[in-house]
Scaffold this motif. Structure first.
Motif, PDB file in Angstrom:
ATOM      1  N   SER A 278       0.820  -1.204   0.000  1.00 20.46           N
ATOM      2  CA  SER A 278       0.000   0.000   0.000  1.00 20.46           C
ATOM      3  C   SER A 278       0.855   1.256   0.000  1.00 20.46           C
ATOM      4  O   SER A 278       0.643   2.175  -0.771  1.00 20.46           O
ATOM      5  CB  SER A 278      -0.918  -0.006   1.223  1.00 20.46           C
ATOM      6  N   LYS A 279       1.862   1.293   0.871  1.00 20.87           N
ATOM      7  CA  LYS A 279       2.646   2.507   1.057  1.00 20.87           C
ATOM      8  C   LYS A 279       3.495   2.862  -0.147  1.00 20.87           C
ATOM      9  O   LYS A 279       3.562   4.018  -0.564  1.00 20.87           O
ATOM     10  CB  LYS A 279       3.556   2.358   2.280  1.00 20.87           C
ATOM     11  N   TYR A 280       4.156   1.864  -0.731  1.00 19.89           N
ATOM     12  CA  TYR A 280       5.164   2.169  -1.750  1.00 19.89           C
ATOM     13  C   TYR A 280       4.672   1.996  -3.178  1.00 19.89           C
ATOM     14  O   TYR A 280       5.434   2.225  -4.120  1.00 19.89           O
ATOM     15  CB  TYR A 280       6.423   1.345  -1.484  1.00 19.89           C
ATOM     16  N   ARG A 281       3.420   1.611  -3.354  1.00 19.22           N
ATOM     17  CA  ARG A 281       2.864   1.601  -4.707  1.00 19.22           C
ATOM     18  C   ARG A 281       2.864   3.021  -5.258  1.00 19.22           C
ATOM     19  O   ARG A 281       2.488   3.973  -4.573  1.00 19.22           O
ATOM     20  CB  ARG A 281       1.433   1.041  -4.685  1.00 19.22           C
ATOM     21  N   ASN A 282       3.316   3.170  -6.487  1.00 22.06           N
ATOM     22  CA  ASN A 282       3.395   4.487  -7.130  1.00 22.06           C
ATOM     23  C   ASN A 282       4.219   5.460  -6.279  1.00 22.06           C
ATOM     24  O   ASN A 282       3.926   6.647  -6.206  1.00 22.06           O
ATOM     25  CB  ASN A 282       1.995   5.050  -7.385  1.00 22.06           C
ATOM     26  N   ALA A 283       5.234   4.931  -5.603  1.00 23.44           N
ATOM     27  CA  ALA A 283       6.122   5.727  -4.744  1.00 23.44           C
ATOM     28  C   ALA A 283       5.355   6.487  -3.669  1.00 23.44           C
ATOM     29  O   ALA A 283       5.751   7.569  -3.249  1.00 23.44           O
ATOM     30  CB  ALA A 283       6.962   6.695  -5.581  1.00 23.44           C
ATOM     31  N   GLY A 284       4.249   5.886  -3.211  1.00 22.86           N
ATOM     32  CA  GLY A 284       3.454   6.523  -2.163  1.00 22.86           C
ATOM     33  C   GLY A 284       2.536   7.614  -2.667  1.00 22.86           C
ATOM     34  O   GLY A 284       1.917   8.324  -1.867  1.00 22.86           O
ATOM     35  N   GLN A 285       2.407   7.748  -3.972  1.00 21.35           N
ATOM     36  CA  GLN A 285       1.611   8.820  -4.553  1.00 21.35           C
ATOM     37  C   GLN A 285       0.209   8.333  -4.915  1.00 21.35           C
ATOM     38  O   GLN A 285      -0.223   8.393  -6.059  1.00 21.35           O
ATOM     39  CB  GLN A 285       2.318   9.382  -5.790  1.00 21.35           C
ATOM     40  N   THR A 286      -0.496   7.804  -3.923  1.00 22.78           N
ATOM     41  CA  THR A 286      -1.886   7.408  -4.113  1.00 22.78           C
ATOM     42  C   THR A 286      -2.711   7.976  -2.966  1.00 22.78           C
ATOM     43  O   THR A 286      -2.243   8.044  -1.826  1.00 22.78           O
ATOM     44  CB  THR A 286      -2.051   5.872  -4.158  1.00 22.78           C
ATOM     45  N   CYS A 287      -3.935   8.348  -3.273  1.00 22.32           N
ATOM     46  CA  CYS A 287      -4.777   9.005  -2.268  1.00 22.32           C
ATOM     47  C   CYS A 287      -5.252   8.041  -1.190  1.00 22.32           C
ATOM     48  O   CYS A 287      -5.690   8.475  -0.121  1.00 22.32           O
ATOM     49  CB  CYS A 287      -5.963   9.673  -2.932  1.00 22.32           C
ATOM     50  N   ILE A 288      -5.172   6.740  -1.449  1.00 17.36           N
ATOM     51  CA  ILE A 288      -5.635   5.768  -0.452  1.00 17.36           C
ATOM     52  C   ILE A 288      -4.494   4.946   0.134  1.00 17.36           C
ATOM     53  O   ILE A 288      -4.730   3.956   0.818  1.00 17.36           O
ATOM     54  CB  ILE A 288      -6.708   4.824  -1.032  1.00 17.36           C
ATOM     55  N   CYS A 289      -3.242   5.344  -0.129  1.00 21.70           N
ATOM     56  CA  CYS A 289      -2.130   4.557   0.404  1.00 21.70           C
ATOM     57  C   CYS A 289      -1.962   4.810   1.902  1.00 21.70           C
ATOM     58  O   CYS A 289      -2.423   5.821   2.440  1.00 21.70           O
ATOM     59  CB  CYS A 289      -0.833   4.869  -0.332  1.00 21.70           C
TER      60      CYS A 289
END
Length: 484
Positions: A278-289
């Motif tokens: 969750s945290k590192y998907r898309n380098a943390g650039q997600t609104c639900i991470c």
């Protein structure tokens, strides 16, 4: 052969590709190496107004077309996306930075929204309501809102487009799309596929360029009946205020500050692996991470050890490299925000247990090492603001009530996560969490068939599921008097 041309006519208005009236362009950069990928048209108010007019003129025919015919076009667009998945994914990674394997996943997600709403187009049902008076008949007739202004973000530049325009087109609305200036290339390619799928002229229009001027044109026009936006809470509030002038409908998916709660009865291997994902998907650039992780004090050490095993295995680099797990951040400002949050935490007593620095790998891009900090306190920025980067804070809690109170202690209410093997606890905590989305032993809740959206200052309205198409529909009440 280059993926995209060095200069693109990126305005699509009334079925025609064009350059900006001024001839002005803006550069699209690869955030991994800061090289220019392409130049796209820098449109503004005049181009946006023409797009709105084209959408207005196309609306009567499109809205009166049978849902079955509209659905066929969406089915075709869905298939075309799958036919071009490798090319679309590579373009997405090049302009946005995420690893290619994630980009492919996003393209599949983008296609799934078109498939879902191709099916939902035929299921926007009305009602026949039994009347309390014998001489009256009551109908509720769903009708499309009209012209939609769609403003999409850079972090998911493909799936956020189809999640908005899929239900809009299925409902019978016409659309003016303004993609994020950082990632216009994905939008251009998707619009080309809609064109190939046979979408009539004026039904979908694309305007790239001056974000403020294009947005203002949408807000000022009486012909734009709904604004759908994904982005920051600050901008969402502005759009809501300005939409009040013409009482436009708004659908807003805004910022998040997602907590993960790891209870003592959690399966720790699963919790650690999914927290990292969750945290590192898309380098943390997600609104639900994951933005905050609360771990029960009795399992803190075990969870941290398992988490670190996974974090240490992550590979940072160019998203086009198949071995990359974490790509670059989108721009210099995003990189600086992560660094500021980390420095603030350290100053206030946090301890870095992994990472903690910028990384370039000789590539000049906006990279930051996957970072984990512990001993965090509630006065730290990372515990109060959305970091939008690869920085993960760990905090302990003593009991269930404390965990719920800490998780709810925010103005945001988009997504929250629970790890527990106790069904009673999971249901009890789920009900008390003040969030529009709750994942129980699951950190990937977004899917085409389910409603996605937040509460509090994380937005209004839903995207996805049968709920999503109703954002683009007005309910017309018809009362029929009968002579006896």
């Amino acid at each position: 052969m280059a993926l995209v041309e060095t200069k693109i006519s990126s305005l699509f208005i009334n079925g025609e590709w064009a350059e900006a009236d001024s001839g002005q362009t803006e550069s699209v950069l690869n955030p991994a190496n800061l090289e220019t990928i392409s130049e796209v048209a820098y449109g503004g108010e005049s181009e946006a107004n023409r797009a709105i007019q084209a959408a207005k003129e196309a609306f009567p025919e499109w809205s009166e077309m049978s849902p079955r015919k509209r659905s066929r076009i969406l089915y075709k667009a869905h298939q075309l996306i799958y036919d071009n998945i490798d090319r679309l994914a590579e373009i997405l990674t090049t302009e946005q930075g995420k690893p290619l394997k994630e980009a492919r996943g996003e393209i599949k997600s983008a296609a799934s929204f078109l498939l879902w709403y191709a099916e939902e187009a035929n299921r926007v049902y009305g009602e026949w309501i039994p009347s309390s008076q014998n001489q009256k008949r009551i109908l509720v007739v769903p009708q499309p809102v009209g012209v939609v202004g769609a403003i999409t973000p850079w972090n998911f530049p493909s799936s956020m487009i189809t999640r908005k325009i899929g239900p809009a087109l299925a409902a019978g609305c016409t659309v003016v799309l303004k993609p994020a200036p950082e990632t216009p290339l994905s939008a251009i390619e998707l619009v080309k596929l809609f064109e190939e799928a046979g979408l009539p002229k004026g039904v979908l229009n694309l305007v790239t360029g001056d974000a403020e001027a294009i947005g203002q044109a949408m807000l000022k026009s009486k012909d734009v009946r709904l604004i759908t936006f994904t982005g920051s809470t600050e901008v969402g509030k502005y759009l809501m205020r300005e939409s009040a002038e013409h009482v436009k409908k708004v659908s807003l998916e805004l910022g998040g500050h997602a907590p993960i709660i790891v209870f003592e009865d959690a399966e720790l291997d699963v919790a650690a692996k999914l927290t990292l994902a969750s945290k590192y998907r898309n380098a943390g650039q997600t609104c639900i991470c994951a933005n905050r992780v609360y771990v029960h004090e009795s399992v803190q050490e075990k969870f941290s050890q398992k988490l670190m095993e996974h974090v240490e295995a992550l590979s940072v680099g160019d998203g086009l490299d198949p071995s990359t797990d974490v790509g670059p951040l989108i721009n210099k400002q995003a990189l600086q925000k992560v660094d500021d949050h980390l420095n603030d935490a350290i100053t206030r007593g946090a301890e870095v247990i992994h990472g903690g620095s910028k990384w370039d790998g000789g590539m000049k891009g906006y990279f930051y090492t996957p970072t984990v900090v512990k001993n965090v306190t509630n006065d730290m920025a990372v515990m109060n603001e959305e970091t939008f980067g690869p920085l993960l804070p760990l905090q302990t809690f003593a009991d269930e009530e404390e965990a719920i109170a800490e998780a709810n202690n925010t103005d945001y209410g988009l997504a929250a996560y629970i790890f527990s093997e106790n069904l009673d606890r999971s249901l009890r905590v789920m009900e008390k969490l003040e969030y529009g989305i709750v994942g129980v032993n699951d950190v990937f809740p977004a899917t085409a068939e389910a409603p996605f959206g937040g509460i509090k200052q994380s937005g209004v309205g839903k995207e996805g599921g049968h709920h999503g198409i109703h954002e683009f529909v007005e309910q017309k009440y018809v009362s029929i008097g009968m002579n006896k």
